[in-house]
Design a protein around this motif. Structure first.
Motif, PDB file in Angstrom:
ATOM      1  N   GLU A 163       1.141  -1.121  -0.331  1.00  0.00           N
ATOM      2  CA  GLU A 163      -0.627  -0.450  -0.050  1.00  0.00           C
ATOM      3  C   GLU A 163       1.019   1.352   0.232  1.00  0.00           C
ATOM      4  OE1 GLU A 163      -2.501  -0.207   3.389  1.00  0.00           O
ATOM      5  OE2 GLU A 163      -3.004  -1.960   2.913  1.00  0.00           O
ATOM      6  N   PRO A 164       0.255   2.511  -0.258  1.00  0.00           N
ATOM      7  CA  PRO A 164       1.191   3.573  -0.771  1.00  0.00           C
ATOM      8  C   PRO A 164       1.653   4.029   0.512  1.00  0.00           C
ATOM      9  CG  PRO A 164      -0.492   3.821  -2.325  1.00  0.00           C
ATOM     10  CD  PRO A 164      -0.954   2.228  -1.487  1.00  0.00           C
ATOM     11  N   VAL A 165       2.854   4.519   0.508  1.00  0.00           N
ATOM     12  CA  VAL A 165       3.580   5.553   1.654  1.00  0.00           C
ATOM     13  C   VAL A 165       4.326   6.896   1.598  1.00  0.00           C
ATOM     14  CG1 VAL A 165       4.980   5.158   3.904  1.00  0.00           C
ATOM     15  CG2 VAL A 165       3.645   2.993   2.861  1.00  0.00           C
ATOM     16  N   ASP A 166       3.378   7.375   2.615  1.00  0.00           N
ATOM     17  CA  ASP A 166       4.469   8.874   1.890  1.00  0.00           C
ATOM     18  C   ASP A 166       5.460   9.239   2.912  1.00  0.00           C
ATOM     19  OD1 ASP A 166       4.918  11.609   1.851  1.00  0.00           O
ATOM     20  OD2 ASP A 166       3.261  12.845   1.870  1.00  0.00           O
ATOM     21  N   LEU A 167       6.799   8.945   2.175  1.00  0.00           N
ATOM     22  CA  LEU A 167       7.945   8.752   2.967  1.00  0.00           C
ATOM     23  C   LEU A 167       8.053  10.025   3.386  1.00  0.00           C
ATOM     24  CD1 LEU A 167      10.323   5.880   0.241  1.00  0.00           C
ATOM     25  CD2 LEU A 167       8.801   6.806   2.904  1.00  0.00           C
ATOM     26  N   ARG A 168       7.994  11.827   2.664  1.00  0.00           N
ATOM     27  CA  ARG A 168       7.923  12.260   2.699  1.00  0.00           C
ATOM     28  C   ARG A 168       7.251  12.908   4.147  1.00  0.00           C
ATOM     29  NH1 ARG A 168       9.616  17.968   1.393  1.00  0.00           N
ATOM     30  NH2 ARG A 168       8.340  19.397   2.072  1.00  0.00           N
ATOM     31  N   LYS A 169       6.681  12.874   4.800  1.00  0.00           N
ATOM     32  CA  LYS A 169       6.085  12.470   6.160  1.00  0.00           C
ATOM     33  C   LYS A 169       6.662  11.674   7.005  1.00  0.00           C
ATOM     34  CE  LYS A 169       1.156  12.573   7.949  1.00  0.00           C
ATOM     35  NZ  LYS A 169      -0.419  12.828   8.013  1.00  0.00           N
ATOM     36  N   GLU A 170       6.091  10.295   6.427  1.00  0.00           N
ATOM     37  CA  GLU A 170       6.928   9.523   7.568  1.00  0.00           C
ATOM     38  C   GLU A 170       8.495   8.700   7.239  1.00  0.00           C
ATOM     39  OE1 GLU A 170       4.084   7.706   9.209  1.00  0.00           O
ATOM     40  OE2 GLU A 170       2.610   8.758   7.916  1.00  0.00           O
ATOM     41  N   PHE A 171       8.933   9.312   6.645  1.00  0.00           N
ATOM     42  CA  PHE A 171      10.612   9.063   7.141  1.00  0.00           C
ATOM     43  C   PHE A 171      11.371  10.677   6.769  1.00  0.00           C
ATOM     44  CE2 PHE A 171      14.522   7.792   5.266  1.00  0.00           C
ATOM     45  CZ  PHE A 171      14.759   7.078   6.289  1.00  0.00           C
ATOM     46  N   ALA A 172      11.514  11.522   5.382  1.00  0.00           N
ATOM     47  CA  ALA A 172      11.987  12.281   5.362  1.00  0.00           C
ATOM     48  C   ALA A 172      11.810  13.294   5.847  1.00  0.00           C
ATOM     49  CB  ALA A 172      12.171  13.167   3.615  1.00  0.00           C
ATOM     50  N   TYR A 173      10.546  13.300   6.639  1.00  0.00           N
ATOM     51  CA  TYR A 173      10.378  14.821   7.851  1.00  0.00           C
ATOM     52  C   TYR A 173      10.785  14.360   9.120  1.00  0.00           C
ATOM     53  CZ  TYR A 173       8.173  18.456  10.310  1.00  0.00           C
ATOM     54  OH  TYR A 173       7.590  19.281  10.686  1.00  0.00           O
ATOM     55  N   PRO A 174      10.390  12.945   9.968  1.00  0.00           N
ATOM     56  CA  PRO A 174      10.266  13.011  10.786  1.00  0.00           C
ATOM     57  C   PRO A 174      12.036  13.102  11.584  1.00  0.00           C
ATOM     58  CG  PRO A 174       9.449  11.170  10.118  1.00  0.00           C
ATOM     59  CD  PRO A 174       9.037  12.076   9.506  1.00  0.00           C
TER      60      PRO A 174
END
Length: 435
Positions: A163-174
């Motif tokens: 399922e799609p995951v937003d890596l900006r929100k879930e990884f690149a940002y935190p």
């Protein structure tokens, strides 16, 4: 209407307005007659930049209602960043009172930290902060960055792999948000509220949009945190700055201390979010380049540097002002005129990087990109951003060998800002975690 047609119409509208105001950008300049209107929400930043570079080394533009010169090419931007007769001090801006309030440009040019200081004032404000970014201190921070990255990867691995995951929100940002919070010394009890506001600024929030009210609330919360930290010292930058102020009160005023910490928190992670997001997108859409990393033929640092050149985290950055009449690359600037730095445009300048400047290629020789600036105002956080991006990319692509993009690059919405260059999301299909 196409983007190019709309840009042309906006250009005509802007020229008509400037003419009505009695402003002639071309008089005695030998410049192109078109005035470009920079669109913060453009879907094709690099196409806009191609046209800007073709128009000349210094091009008259309108940015958030402000008439300015845009330094579009690498050599010109390098000159602008280091010219002794161009200053970041807003007192040299002849028409500063006409800058619309509340815009991104307004927030940057009115900042009272080291960002806009010059000469002795700049050294006085920058020196106390530089100690937080020494090689020794960053190496001490590296294990914490690695541990945080591992936790984020573990959290990603718990999500459905198909399922799609937003890596900006879930990884690149935190990642950079947590690192800068650790470095500065944000108390745990304030982090949720602070992160909610900074999420909006970074355009990853599901509940808040970036706005002047959100920016105001963020600054007020940071001010409250700094005040509270007076009585709770620790091993962090806030404590260091308070100790310095007590020891040498002339070095940093109270207002300057607050402005410095606010600058470091906001600028210290938002641009790194863009860097990591852009690098992920570049590699996912060029499997041959990603394979060079996975097979060890290239180091992840090469991917970071090529991303900085090819897709700079910063699009345009205001302002430098002519202290007196000067000429740069055949264009005459009048005293008091502002110049906008076009970082994303300079990174794809064929005059500096060859005919394939628009191609992402991590095998290119090390390049002297300008993504972190140049000269006295070179970004203090550059070494930290590089470390974070290298650790993040390596951990992500080693953990998920089947990772794939979940959307075409042209379908991703850009950031709605003149300053930042990235996309509002980075949807991927992670696939199973490596065993």
């Amino acid at each position: 209407m196409s983007q190019e047609s709309r840009l042309d119409q906006d250009t005509l509208d802007a020229r008509e307005q400037q003419a009505a105001d009695g402003y002639d950008p071309d008089a005695g300049r030998g410049c192109p007659h078109a005035r470009f209107v920079l669109d913060p929400a453009t879907p094709s930043l690099h196409a806009d930049n191609d046209r800007l570079r073709a128009a000349g080394p210094l091009v008259p533009v309108t940015a958030e209602g402000v008439p300015a010169w845009a330094a579009t090419r690498y050599a010109t931007l390098l000159t602008v960043l280091t010219h002794p007769k161009l200053s970041r001090d807003i007192r040299h801006w002849a028409t500063r009172d006409t800058c619309p309030a509340g815009t991104a440009i307004d927030r940057i040019v009115t900042d009272t930290s080291m960002l806009n200081a010059e000469g002795d004032d700049h050294r006085r404000l920058r020196t106390p902060v530089a100690g937080a970014f020494t090689a020794r201190r960053l190496q001490q921070l590296r294990p914490k960055i690695e541990a945080l990255t591992d936790r984020l990867v573990d959290a990603l691995a718990e999500l459905p792999p198909d399922e799609p995951v937003d890596l900006r929100k879930e990884f690149a940002y935190p990642l950079p948000r947590e690192v800068i919070s650790e470095l500065i010394g944000i108390p745990a009890e304030h982090q949720d509220a602070l992160h909610e506001l900074s999420d909006a600024v970074a355009q990853v929030s599901d509940t808040l949009d970036d706005s002047p009210d959100v920016r105001r609330a963020l600054h007020e919360l940071l001010d409250r945190i700094i005040e509270e930290r007076r009585d709770t010292p620790g091993e962090d930058l806030i404590t260091d700055l308070f100790r310095l102020r007590e020891k040498d009160g002339d070095r940093l005023s109270s207002d300057e201390l607050f402005a410095t910490i606010e600058l470091l928190f906001i600028a210290g992670h938002v641009t790194t979010v863009n860097l990591i997001t852009n690098a992920i997108g570049a590699l996912l859409n060029r499997p041959d380049q990603l394979e060079l990393l996975r097979t060890g033929q290239c180091d992840y640092s090469a991917a970071v540097e090529e991303t900085l050149r090819w897709d700079s985290p910063i699009a345009y950055f205001p302002m430098r002002y002519a202290v007196q009449d000067i000429e740069i690359d055949g264009v005459r600037l009048r005293a008091g005129e502002p110049v906008l730095a076009c970082f994303a445009a300079s990174g794809r300048d064929p005059g500096q990087f060859g005919e394939n400047a628009d191609r992402f290629d991590i095998t290119n020789p090390p390049n002297a990109h300008l993504a972190f600036g140049h000269g006295p105002h070179f970004c203090l956080g550059a070494p930290l951003a590089r470390i974070e991006a290298e650790i993040a990319l390596k951990a992500l692509f080693e953990a998920f060998p089947e990772i794939a993009p979940a959307a075409r690059p042209e379908d991703l919405a850009p950031l709605d800002t003149l300053l930042g260059n990235s996309t509002r999301s980075m949807p991927v299909l992670l696939g199973p975690r490596a065993r």
